[in-house]
Design an enzyme around this catalytic site. Sequence first.
Site, mmCIF file in Angstrom:
data_model
loop_
_atom_site.group_PDB
_atom_site.id
_atom_site.type_symbol
_atom_site.label_atom_id
_atom_site.label_comp_id
_atom_site.label_asym_id
_atom_site.label_seq_id
_atom_site.Cartn_x
_atom_site.Cartn_y
_atom_site.Cartn_z
ATOM 1 C CG ASP A 1 2.945 58.824 8.074
ATOM 2 O OD1 ASP A 1 3.939 59.833 7.868
ATOM 3 O OD2 ASP A 1 1.717 58.725 9.366
ATOM 4 C CB SER B 1 0.676 61.686 10.846
ATOM 5 O OG SER B 1 1.903 61.866 10.273
ATOM 6 C CD GLU C 1 -0.648 55.056 8.617
ATOM 7 O OE1 GLU C 1 0.275 56.324 9.065
ATOM 8 O OE2 GLU C 1 -0.842 54.873 9.840
#
Length: 526
Positions: free
Chosen positions: A64, A114, A335
């Site tokens: 991210d 995001s 992630e």
Amino acid sequence: MKVTALLVMSSCVILGGLGKTTFPEQEKDPKFWNKWAQQTLKNALDLQSLNKNKATNIILFLGDGMGIPTVTAARILKGQLSGQSGEESMLEMDKFPHVALSKTYNTNAQVADSAGTATAYLCGVKANEGTVGVSAAAVRSQCNTTKGNEVTSILKWAKDAGKSVGIVTTTRVNHATPSAAYAHCVDRDWFSDNEMPPEAVQGGCKDIARQLFENIPNIDVIMGGGRKYMFPKNTSDVEYPGVAKHSGTRRDGRNLVEEWVDRTKDKKGHYVWNKKQLLSLNPTNVDYLLGLFEPGDLPYDLERNRETDPSLTEMVEVAIKILRKNKNGFYLLVEGGRIDHGHHEGKAKQALHEAVEMDRAIGRTGFLTSIHDTLTVVTADHSHVFSFGGYTPRGNTIFGLAPMLSDVDQKPFTAILYGNGPGFKMVDGARENVSTVNTKENNYQAQAAVPLRLETHGGEDVAVFAKGPMAHLLHGVHEQNYIPHVMAYAACIGQNREHCGSSGSSSLTPALPSLLALITVSRLLC
């Protein structure tokens, strides 16, 4: 590849003093560079034998906020952590043979968030910022625009195809990235019903935590943070008893963890909330795993309690060992979510160490899987206004100062800079003099050009690294929503099944640009 690795290692040097311009003696000899380039060329030519196997397993690593400058800086940091100058080192993702660029904009935003990007790379359609698992016809925060605009994710396509599926994150499991894998929500911030406006609850919209357990009730592995959103309001947290901010938030009185335990107790289901419990599990005896290790996000890796908090690598290893038991294969979303948080806070050291830890997890995954039947993709949802420069010499610590003073105010400046963010500081009406500041401190906020409480995302393309079956289909500049379509095609799931024969291999002959162009782009990006 082995020869290349040896050449990389042989070019490394332990610096006598960071910031001193020094490099290996052998780099003065043209033969060194020619030999390295020739071996790289040989490796590239070997890629002409494309891997067209069916992907039994598909894995997506999502950094991210991991823009290309972050990848480069993390590479240097990784090398410096092992005593090298850093520039010549290689991340695990650098070793992937196929590289592309992804265009990250949302349908209504030039610089993405995001949530909309997660919908793109998980559900295959671009969407509005702030929304997850819904098309661009849905409007943020307007509950009545949800119904009829839901879109499903590759995690569901994989589950419907009989594969095991998992989600591992360093953020809350109901944060923007993971939530797009299972939820359909017009507001990414509706973590529990406590964060929803009354009219949304009355309108029939569900909070994201609830959707985690109801939309796809048999997700095999779920690990991350977000514990407080699963428990009734004011329920004391198991790890932080009596700390109000960590207590349960749910207004509906439901205990989602208890419900999950009851549903899976006869199906080899296990709930864990700390590292010891996690690592004591025998994956052979676990079919379902729910691991919630913090009330909110997991701590930064630099601040992690090594005794009680699992690392991303440790979580990923357990996840794969559970998921791979399924003969039909698995889909896993991983992630590295706190790269983004570090950048937002202007804390480059935290962000880059998060990226290095994710790369470590990528390397561990390589040992646990095979490129013959596992497609692994590494990418980012968006970038940040993060950069580093200032004509730093070879081996300069990535967190250090540039080797010059400004020719305008005659003050030093950090090599790492943000376009905006909390690192903007003025002292007596002038720019701060950082010569006496410890810029290597874990939470140092790097200098920024424009003052903001939180630094913003960047709008440039991000890299996509791929290896395994059909990885060559990620080869140029693509819309971000293309990614799950490639992964589904490789695995013969979702709408991509027609090309899959009984032998389990594809007959596709993709139309690619020349291999030479591909290798050129790959080298430039790596």
